[in-house]
Design an enzyme around this catalytic site. Structure first.
Site, PDB file in Angstrom:
ATOM      1  CB  ALA A  45      -0.921   0.000   1.222  1.00 40.22           C
ATOM      2  NE  ARG A  54      -4.589   6.274 -13.929  1.00 45.27           N
ATOM      3  CZ  ARG A  54      -4.920   5.043 -14.324  1.00 45.27           C
ATOM      4  NH1 ARG A  54      -4.038   4.048 -14.173  1.00 45.27           N
ATOM      5  NH2 ARG A  54      -6.097   4.794 -14.847  1.00 45.27           N
ATOM      6  CE1 TYR A  85       1.187  -5.097  -6.088  1.00 49.36           C
ATOM      7  CE2 TYR A  85       0.437  -7.367  -5.917  1.00 49.36           C
ATOM      8  CZ  TYR A  85       1.403  -6.439  -6.283  1.00 49.36           C
ATOM      9  OH  TYR A  85       2.580  -6.876  -6.828  1.00 49.36           O
ATOM     10  CG  ASN A 131      -4.270   1.928 -10.493  1.00 50.66           C
ATOM     11  OD1 ASN A 131      -3.445   2.025  -9.593  1.00 50.66           O
ATOM     12  ND2 ASN A 131      -4.500   0.793 -11.125  1.00 50.66           N
TER      13      ASN A 131
END
Length: 451
Positions: free
Chosen positions: A12, A18, A104, A231
């Site tokens: 993380a 973005r 993730y 993202n």
């Protein structure tokens, strides 16, 4: 699943530029809960011996979010690739002997079942050095490709920017999630190089290194929706939609009726009983529990509320944190409850605010009634006894108690307790002046014409 201890590493550390947000990427919510906490909750079902979250930019936000969970935190000061990020967990896992899952924080929907499959495959008969989780998206785009045979034995993983045209034609893509034995992980990581287009230490190179040591790697597959990453704001919305669609199906499978499923929005912890009916355009915020046979009418918003068996909510009702509706109670259109209990069979059908209140069984709250619970500094409680009747357009100025069976006449402002079975009437006497209105209009017309 193997009885070996399990450690979970969650990456993380990314900046998430973005997202264009002051909030760390992995803390953006899905169904009312930060995506990182979704993932950690799923991993916790495996009862890991250790969990390590690797942080980087915006670390203070992430550390604060995970502090109540008792997980360890490792810091990646420089962003040198996914392999480098995993290396930062080495100190936190010093002396650990068991299996390691690498996840993730921006891939939040991975299920416990898929994590278990990865660990099980790690202990297959061929004892792979690394297990990779693959998927086949509708559009492979720029994902890394998993080059494997028909039995799932992996030859290599190639990042898109490093892939040949033939490799880019492969549809099996790398999610980034891996399972590795703890005794192998950091030894393999120490051998990583960065001779690639990005100059980074790729975690995917563990597959190649495992092969060089004489042990192959394996891939198992899952649905693309499960490993969707976030993202951007658009991707966040897409993952939210996928989560909601799955939750709606589960609600109906469990015995609730959703009239227009696509218009109902759940929170991560919403609980619905059997034969609950949910009409269109209903939003469940966090902390809602709805018992059997309750009806949630259209355009209602519930958060931190408990709805009892057979109760009826809305349409256009708002239940805020601390709202409790007991069995068979009813709130109707444009009724708001906050930190209030509506007793069994009690009802507030129109245009009412009940805040910091306790309403007894069978009481009736007339249209336009409000509990005046706040003086600008402190909150106070209103108690309405069982069977009481509160007339329309009444203001109950807390702290105040209305006794059982009492009646408050319409339009009253109640500032003192009312004893049981009494009538409380707070109105000036009505007077009428015959002809006054006509005389008034004549005078005003004359003034207007004189201008």
């Amino acid at each position: 699943m193997t009885s070996r201890p399990l450690a979970v590493i969650v990456l993380a550390a990314g900046k998430g530029t973005r997202m264009k947000s002051d909030t760390h990427k992995v803390l953006h919510p899905i169904a009312g809960r930060p995506m990182l906490l979704h993932l950690l909750a799923s991993a916790a079902e495996l009862a890991p011996a250790k969990t390590v979250v690797v942080v980087g930019a915006g670390r203070e936000q992430v550390e604060k979010a995970v502090a109540p969970l008792g997980v360890s935190v490792a810091h990646q000061a420089e962003q040198l690739g996914t392999g480098h990020a995993v290396q930062q967990a080495e100190a936190a896992l010093a002396g650990f002997e068991g299996d390691v899952l690498i996840l993730y924080g921006d891939v939040p929907l991975v299920t416990e079942a898929t994590m278990r499959r990865m660990i099980d495959r790690l202990h297959g008969d061929d004892a792979p050095a690394v297990v990779v989780l693959g998927f086949r998206p509708a559009d492979p785009a720029a994902y890394g490709r998993v080059i494997a045979d028909a039995d799932g034995r992996v030859d290599r993983i190639v990042e898109f920017k490093d892939a040949s045209p033939e490799e880019r034609a492969v549809t099996l893509c790398n999610s980034g999630l891996m399972a590795v034995r703890g005794e192998d992980l950091f030894a393999l990581l120490s051998r990583l190089g960065n001779a690639n287009a990005a100059g980074e230490y790729y975690l995917t190179d563990l597959v190649m290194l495992g092969g060089q040591s004489g042990r192959g790697s394996a891939v198992i597959e899952t649905a693309a929706d499960e490993v969707a990453g976030v993202n951007s704001r658009a991707e966040l919305a897409a993952v939210e939609q996928a989560w909601q669609q799955a939750r709606r199906r589960r609600a109906m499978d469990d015995g609730a009726s959703l009239v227009a499923p696509e218009t109902v929005w759940f929170s991560h912890d919403t609980k619905l009983g059997r034969d609950v009916l949910v009409e269109p355009n209903v939003v469940f915020g966090p902390g809602v529990d709805v018992a059997d046979k309750a009806i949630i009418h259209a355009f209602s918003h519930l958060e931190g509320a408990s709805v009892g068996e057979g109760a009826s909510v809305g349409p256009y009702a708002r239940l805020r944190p601390g709202a409790v509706m007991e069995k068979g109670s009813r709130v109707g259109n444009f009724v708001e409850m906050k930190k209030a209990v509506l007793g069994e069979g009690a009802k507030a059908n129109h245009l009412t605010y009940l805040g910091d209140a306790e309403v007894g069984a069978g009481a009736n709250i007339g249209a336009g009634t409000i509990t005046c619970n706040y003086d600008g500094f402190f909150k106070y409680k209103t108690v309405i006894g069982a069977g009481a009747f509160i007339g329309s357009n009444s203001a109950l100025v807390a702290p105040v108690t209305i006794g059982e069976g009492a009646i408050v006449a319409a339009g009253s402002t109640i500032t003192a307790d009312v004893e049981g079975d009494a009538l409380a009437l707070v109105r000036p006497p009505q007077t009428a002046k015959p002809g006054w209105a006509a005389k008034f209009r004549n005078v005003m017309r004359a003034k207007k014409e004189a201008k």
